[in-house]
Design an enzyme around this catalytic site. Structure first.
Site, PDB file in Angstrom:
ATOM      1  N   CYS A   1       0.849  -1.197   0.000  1.00  0.00           N
ATOM      2  CA  CYS A   1       0.000   0.000   0.000  1.00  0.00           C
ATOM      3  C   CYS A   1       0.882   1.244   0.000  1.00  0.00           C
ATOM      4  O   CYS A   1       0.688   2.143  -0.800  1.00  0.00           O
ATOM      5  CB  CYS A   1      -0.918   0.001   1.212  1.00  0.00           C
TER       6      CYS A   1
ATOM      7  N   ASP B   1      -6.145   2.948   4.175  1.00  0.00           N
ATOM      8  CA  ASP B   1      -7.196   2.691   5.151  1.00  0.00           C
ATOM      9  C   ASP B   1      -7.044   3.750   6.243  1.00  0.00           C
ATOM     10  O   ASP B   1      -6.156   3.670   7.076  1.00  0.00           O
ATOM     11  CB  ASP B   1      -7.016   1.270   5.709  1.00  0.00           C
TER      12      ASP B   1
END
Length: 280
Positions: free
Chosen positions: A156, A180
């Site tokens: 990520c 997130d």
């Protein structure tokens, strides 16, 4: 104004402007926005979220595991007292060539006898900061296209770049393809702030600006209620800025060889922790 305001403002932006994404990978669904930048000045305070406690020691342990270059959770991350990656590990505790594997041992040649068999990107970055500080190539990448299919999760936070100012400050830009915001972002901000301090310590520089560029920044649908509670509390009362400060109680100036006991955080006074489910 609090240093974490950029993060809090991004939460509000996603809650008010986010696009629903129902068919995302986990199946949980998200509210999502695309593209932007957050900045934190490490000279002011260590950037730990105040309106929801960040378990900074757990975040630090994950970064220490990345720096070890290992992909085994059992003898690596679990041994440090963290089980963060257990949901993605196979039965043997392996998660594939994620983050630290490619940071420290990017495969450069099939000839194992070759002196350039591996690239240690972290060590290369440290040497470049020392010997070629105006280089625009001081960059560490985890996005190894040839190995993505073997990773439990593709990275990520897929790269970080370093910049040395003429007056001895060290800045870092972290490139985040997927964020997130309720669970991942507070951890990422804390652990990359630690990493920037470690790079600075290893090169005789002073850590300054930590910046994140993000692609898909999202709040999972099962986190929205908690995000709204946090947002309402923020609107009702902007918590006074604390004086969170990182102390490294070790003489070590190498980027390797630290223990979690070498790091102390003082002056951190957050609101209580909010437990949230992890989207696997």
């Amino acid at each position: 104004m609090m240093q974490m305001d950029p993060y809090l403002n991004l939460i509000r932006k996603v809650l008010t402007e986010g696009e629903q994404r129902k068919s995302e990978r986990t199946g949980v669904g998200t509210l999502s926005v695309f593209g932007g930048i957050l900045e934190f000045d490490l000279r002011r305070r260590f950037p730990l979220l105040q309106h929801k406690e960040t378990k900074w020691a757990t975040a630090f342990k994950e970064m220490m595991w990345f720096l070890s270059g290992k992909c085994d959770t059992t003898e690596g991350l679990n041994a440090l007292g963290s089980r963060l990656w257990d949901p993605w590990a196979d039965k043997d505790g392996n998660v594939g060539p994620i983050y630290g594997v490619n940071w420290r041992e990017w495969l450069a040649s099939e000839d194992k006898s070759s002196p350039g068999y591996y690239h240690d990107q972290v060590k290369n970055a440290i040497e470049a900061i020392k010997s070629d500080p105006q280089s625009r190539r001081i960059l560490v990448s985890a996005w190894n296209v040839a190995e993505l299919e073997f990773m439990a999760l593709p990275p990520c936070h897929w790269a970080h770049q370093l910049y040395v100012s003429n007056d001895g400050f060290l800045d870092m830009m972290v490139h985040q393809r997927s964020w997130d915001l309720m669970l991942g972002a507070p951890f990422n901000i804390a652990q990359y702030a630690l990493l920037l301090h470690l790079y600075a310590r290893a090169t005789g520089k002073t850590a300054r600006m930590l910046k994140f560029t993000y692609g898909d920044a999202h709040i999972y649908e099962n986190h929205i209620e908690a995000a709204n509670i946090m947002d309402n509390a923020m609107l009702a009362h902007e918590k006074d800025e604390d004086n969170a400060c990182l102390h490294i109680v070790s003489a070590n100036t190498d980027i390797d060889g630290f223990k979690i006991e070498d790091f102390h955080i003082e002056g951190y006074d957050p609101c209580p922790h909010i437990p949230l489910p992890v989207a696997v």
